[in-house]
Design a protein around this motif. Sequence first.
Motif, PDB file in Angstrom:
ATOM      1  N   ALA A   1      14.910  43.702  47.208  1.00  0.00           N
ATOM      2  CA  ALA A   1      16.312  43.485  47.589  1.00  0.00           C
ATOM      3  C   ALA A   1      16.582  43.839  49.058  1.00  0.00           C
ATOM      4  O   ALA A   1      17.249  43.054  49.759  1.00  0.00           O
ATOM      5  CB  ALA A   1      17.242  44.259  46.660  1.00  0.00           C
ATOM      6  N   PRO A   2      16.110  44.973  49.585  1.00  0.00           N
ATOM      7  CA  PRO A   2      16.361  45.235  51.011  1.00  0.00           C
ATOM      8  C   PRO A   2      15.742  44.191  51.932  1.00  0.00           C
ATOM      9  O   PRO A   2      16.310  43.880  52.983  1.00  0.00           O
ATOM     10  CB  PRO A   2      15.739  46.620  51.229  1.00  0.00           C
ATOM     11  CG  PRO A   2      15.783  47.276  49.883  1.00  0.00           C
ATOM     12  CD  PRO A   2      15.508  46.148  48.924  1.00  0.00           C
ATOM     13  N   ALA A   3      14.587  43.655  51.560  1.00  0.00           N
ATOM     14  CA  ALA A   3      13.965  42.609  52.371  1.00  0.00           C
ATOM     15  C   ALA A   3      14.827  41.348  52.385  1.00  0.00           C
ATOM     16  O   ALA A   3      14.977  40.701  53.424  1.00  0.00           O
ATOM     17  CB  ALA A   3      12.565  42.293  51.846  1.00  0.00           C
TER      18      ALA A   3
ATOM     19  N   LEU B   1       2.653  44.272  50.885  1.00  0.00           N
ATOM     20  CA  LEU B   1       3.269  43.639  52.044  1.00  0.00           C
ATOM     21  C   LEU B   1       3.437  42.147  51.805  1.00  0.00           C
ATOM     22  O   LEU B   1       4.431  41.546  52.224  1.00  0.00           O
ATOM     23  CB  LEU B   1       2.408  43.882  53.288  1.00  0.00           C
ATOM     24  CG  LEU B   1       2.939  43.307  54.598  1.00  0.00           C
ATOM     25  CD1 LEU B   1       4.323  43.857  54.920  1.00  0.00           C
ATOM     26  CD2 LEU B   1       1.964  43.590  55.736  1.00  0.00           C
ATOM     27  N   GLU B   2       2.491  41.547  51.094  1.00  0.00           N
ATOM     28  CA  GLU B   2       2.568  40.107  50.807  1.00  0.00           C
ATOM     29  C   GLU B   2       3.823  39.776  49.995  1.00  0.00           C
ATOM     30  O   GLU B   2       4.505  38.782  50.261  1.00  0.00           O
ATOM     31  CB  GLU B   2       1.325  39.647  50.058  1.00  0.00           C
ATOM     32  CG  GLU B   2       0.047  39.619  50.891  1.00  0.00           C
ATOM     33  CD  GLU B   2      -0.504  41.012  51.196  1.00  0.00           C
ATOM     34  OE1 GLU B   2      -1.245  41.154  52.186  1.00  0.00           O
ATOM     35  OE2 GLU B   2      -0.161  41.961  50.446  1.00  0.00           O
ATOM     36  N   ALA B   3       4.139  40.633  49.008  1.00  0.00           N
ATOM     37  CA  ALA B   3       5.328  40.403  48.181  1.00  0.00           C
ATOM     38  C   ALA B   3       6.601  40.516  49.013  1.00  0.00           C
ATOM     39  O   ALA B   3       7.548  39.733  48.843  1.00  0.00           O
ATOM     40  CB  ALA B   3       5.360  41.391  47.026  1.00  0.00           C
TER      41      ALA B   3
ATOM     42  N   LEU C   1       6.859  40.059  52.333  1.00  0.00           N
ATOM     43  CA  LEU C   1       6.930  38.932  53.263  1.00  0.00           C
ATOM     44  C   LEU C   1       7.333  37.649  52.554  1.00  0.00           C
ATOM     45  O   LEU C   1       8.042  36.811  53.112  1.00  0.00           O
ATOM     46  CB  LEU C   1       5.590  38.762  53.979  1.00  0.00           C
ATOM     47  CG  LEU C   1       5.215  39.889  54.945  1.00  0.00           C
ATOM     48  CD1 LEU C   1       3.828  39.657  55.537  1.00  0.00           C
ATOM     49  CD2 LEU C   1       6.249  40.025  56.050  1.00  0.00           C
ATOM     50  N   ALA C   2       6.897  37.509  51.299  1.00  0.00           N
ATOM     51  CA  ALA C   2       7.306  36.339  50.518  1.00  0.00           C
ATOM     52  C   ALA C   2       8.803  36.387  50.238  1.00  0.00           C
ATOM     53  O   ALA C   2       9.496  35.357  50.325  1.00  0.00           O
ATOM     54  CB  ALA C   2       6.518  36.280  49.201  1.00  0.00           C
ATOM     55  N   ALA C   3       9.329  37.565  49.922  1.00  0.00           N
ATOM     56  CA  ALA C   3      10.768  37.713  49.696  1.00  0.00           C
ATOM     57  C   ALA C   3      11.537  37.426  50.982  1.00  0.00           C
ATOM     58  O   ALA C   3      12.601  36.781  50.949  1.00  0.00           O
ATOM     59  CB  ALA C   3      11.078  39.114  49.194  1.00  0.00           C
ATOM     60  N   ASP C   4      11.017  37.886  52.093  1.00  0.00           N
ATOM     61  CA  ASP C   4      11.619  37.619  53.396  1.00  0.00           C
ATOM     62  C   ASP C   4      11.685  36.111  53.650  1.00  0.00           C
ATOM     63  O   ASP C   4      12.730  35.580  54.057  1.00  0.00           O
ATOM     64  CB  ASP C   4      10.801  38.328  54.485  1.00  0.00           C
ATOM     65  CG  ASP C   4      11.303  38.052  55.891  1.00  0.00           C
ATOM     66  OD1 ASP C   4      12.106  38.849  56.394  1.00  0.00           O
ATOM     67  OD2 ASP C   4      10.878  37.038  56.493  1.00  0.00           O
ATOM     68  N   ALA C   5      10.584  35.422  53.400  1.00  0.00           N
ATOM     69  CA  ALA C   5      10.541  33.968  53.626  1.00  0.00           C
ATOM     70  C   ALA C   5      11.494  33.234  52.697  1.00  0.00           C
ATOM     71  O   ALA C   5      12.187  32.289  53.112  1.00  0.00           O
ATOM     72  CB  ALA C   5       9.109  33.458  53.439  1.00  0.00           C
ATOM     73  N   ASP C   6      11.563  33.649  51.426  1.00  0.00           N
ATOM     74  CA  ASP C   6      12.468  33.014  50.475  1.00  0.00           C
ATOM     75  C   ASP C   6      13.923  33.185  50.912  1.00  0.00           C
ATOM     76  O   ASP C   6      14.724  32.246  50.824  1.00  0.00           O
ATOM     77  CB  ASP C   6      12.284  33.620  49.080  1.00  0.00           C
ATOM     78  CG  ASP C   6      10.970  33.203  48.423  1.00  0.00           C
ATOM     79  OD1 ASP C   6      10.353  32.225  48.897  1.00  0.00           O
ATOM     80  OD2 ASP C   6      10.568  33.867  47.451  1.00  0.00           O
ATOM     81  N   ALA C   7      14.256  34.387  51.372  1.00  0.00           N
ATOM     82  CA  ALA C   7      15.633  34.649  51.787  1.00  0.00           C
ATOM     83  C   ALA C   7      15.993  33.831  53.025  1.00  0.00           C
ATOM     84  O   ALA C   7      17.114  33.321  53.142  1.00  0.00           O
ATOM     85  CB  ALA C   7      15.817  36.137  52.055  1.00  0.00           C
ATOM     86  N   ARG C   8      15.062  33.713  53.958  1.00  0.00           N
ATOM     87  CA  ARG C   8      15.339  32.913  55.157  1.00  0.00           C
ATOM     88  C   ARG C   8      15.515  31.439  54.788  1.00  0.00           C
ATOM     89  O   ARG C   8      16.387  30.755  55.343  1.00  0.00           O
ATOM     90  CB  ARG C   8      14.213  33.088  56.173  1.00  0.00           C
ATOM     91  CG  ARG C   8      14.182  34.480  56.771  1.00  0.00           C
ATOM     92  CD  ARG C   8      13.062  34.655  57.784  1.00  0.00           C
ATOM     93  NE  ARG C   8      12.940  36.062  58.131  1.00  0.00           N
ATOM     94  CZ  ARG C   8      13.710  36.698  59.011  1.00  0.00           C
ATOM     95  NH1 ARG C   8      14.648  36.025  59.653  1.00  0.00           N
ATOM     96  NH2 ARG C   8      13.553  37.971  59.264  1.00  0.00           N
ATOM     97  N   ARG C   9      14.683  30.958  53.891  1.00  0.00           N
ATOM     98  CA  ARG C   9      14.801  29.563  53.477  1.00  0.00           C
ATOM     99  C   ARG C   9      16.156  29.320  52.797  1.00  0.00           C
ATOM    100  O   ARG C   9      16.846  28.330  53.101  1.00  0.00           O
ATOM    101  CB  ARG C   9      13.650  29.221  52.531  1.00  0.00           C
ATOM    102  CG  ARG C   9      13.564  27.760  52.144  1.00  0.00           C
ATOM    103  CD  ARG C   9      12.174  27.406  51.631  1.00  0.00           C
ATOM    104  NE  ARG C   9      11.621  28.417  50.735  1.00  0.00           N
ATOM    105  CZ  ARG C   9      10.594  29.232  51.031  1.00  0.00           C
ATOM    106  NH1 ARG C   9      10.011  29.151  52.173  1.00  0.00           N
ATOM    107  NH2 ARG C   9      10.153  30.115  50.174  1.00  0.00           N
ATOM    108  N   PHE C  10      16.560  30.220  51.916  1.00  0.00           N
ATOM    109  CA  PHE C  10      17.849  30.103  51.245  1.00  0.00           C
ATOM    110  C   PHE C  10      18.984  30.135  52.266  1.00  0.00           C
ATOM    111  O   PHE C  10      19.906  29.309  52.218  1.00  0.00           O
ATOM    112  CB  PHE C  10      18.016  31.247  50.238  1.00  0.00           C
ATOM    113  CG  PHE C  10      19.380  31.309  49.599  1.00  0.00           C
ATOM    114  CD1 PHE C  10      19.649  30.591  48.450  1.00  0.00           C
ATOM    115  CD2 PHE C  10      20.398  32.071  50.156  1.00  0.00           C
ATOM    116  CE1 PHE C  10      20.908  30.629  47.863  1.00  0.00           C
ATOM    117  CE2 PHE C  10      21.664  32.116  49.586  1.00  0.00           C
ATOM    118  CZ  PHE C  10      21.911  31.399  48.435  1.00  0.00           C
ATOM    119  N   ALA C  11      18.920  31.099  53.198  1.00  0.00           N
ATOM    120  CA  ALA C  11      19.989  31.247  54.179  1.00  0.00           C
ATOM    121  C   ALA C  11      20.109  30.010  55.068  1.00  0.00           C
ATOM    122  O   ALA C  11      21.226  29.536  55.346  1.00  0.00           O
ATOM    123  CB  ALA C  11      19.742  32.491  55.027  1.00  0.00           C
TER     124      ALA C  11
END
Length: 400
Positions: free
Chosen positions: A327-329, A371-373, A375-385
């Motif tokens: 969630a913080p990511a 870290l992979e998990a 970074l994946a959450a980070d990428a998903d959030a950026r894509r959604f945003a």
Amino acid sequence: MQPVADIRQVAVLGATGSIGASALDVIARHPRRLRASVLAAGGNVDALLELCISHRPDHAVIADPAAYPALRDGLRAAGLDTQAHTGDQALEALVAGTGCDTVVAAIVGAAGLGSTLAAAHAGKRLLLANKESLVLAGELVIAAARASGAEIVPVDSEHSAVFQCLRSCQAEGVSRIMLTASGGPFRGWDRTRLAQVTPAQAVAHPKWSMGPKISVDSATLMNKGLEVIEAHHLFGLPAGRIGVLVHPQSLVHALVEYVDGSTLAQLGLPDMRTALAVGLGWPERIDSGVGGLDLLAQGRLEFEAPDLAAFPCLRLAQEAMAAGGTAPAVLNAANEEAVSAFLQGRMGFLGIPALVEDALAALPAAPAGSLEALLAADADARRFARQRIDTMHPAGIPAA
């Protein structure tokens, strides 16, 4: 005179930014004990070259590969022996290598995570100004530091204040900590007024000199939310024992309350050089170039509760910390994308918390054991945003 072997070799990451400038100012005041051995910047090659001429580091790193030839040729033309580098891998290798023993981590945003982790794994003294590293991967950074013996000294003014207060007592004697917030340029505004905020207004902070992204985060109170998450990792306290007070004078930077009823506060003028001098000199105190605090001249000190209805980003950060995991990511990545869109005029000021809240709802917290998990959450959030931003009117309202 201090022997040359005892001079602390400092890597300044984000050297061309406001925190980098403050760090280099402190370093220059102590040539017998501090030296800038590595300077790193994002894409401003001219500013980096000027710093290299002034400080003569062993290495200079530019993140943008397209700027590398200009950096290399500029160093050569200036007659410097400084070696030019580019890219994240080169920076992380330098941070982890023998060319520095101290790292000022001041790269803004998630881009600073790799070099922060490299310093933590390598056992360096880490002057942490990149709060997003702890928001995104706090458990991993703290675990790496513990395993290597790295010393993390926070240089956010609030966390530095807590760090200093805690040195007077054992941590188990702490009841709670209170971080202070200036309230930003829109303290007291309601949502009707906030809907009309422009980027120029949002970056005009009343107390601190910061870059555009951090200034907007301060205006939304997201910066304070990220600092709450950072404090949780740095000091090992749960959410219920970390509070926030709005203090518009920005002279009291944090308070630590102990179980015996005592409260210690750290005060000082709003200048990042104080916290940086603490980190560079600790456990000794060294001159920062900042004057003392004249309370009679400053007048009254005021405190108030944050307005979570007008500034929901602080609440969202607290909820993300409570949810844990990824969630913080998600919070951090969605906020970075939203702030970027706001600064570009692609969405309104109130669209920032709205987008972050939507991202947290759409991407529920998942375990974050690697870290992979994260970074994946980070990428998903950026894509959604980014997808949501593409469907928004400039006011931040989704298109019909």
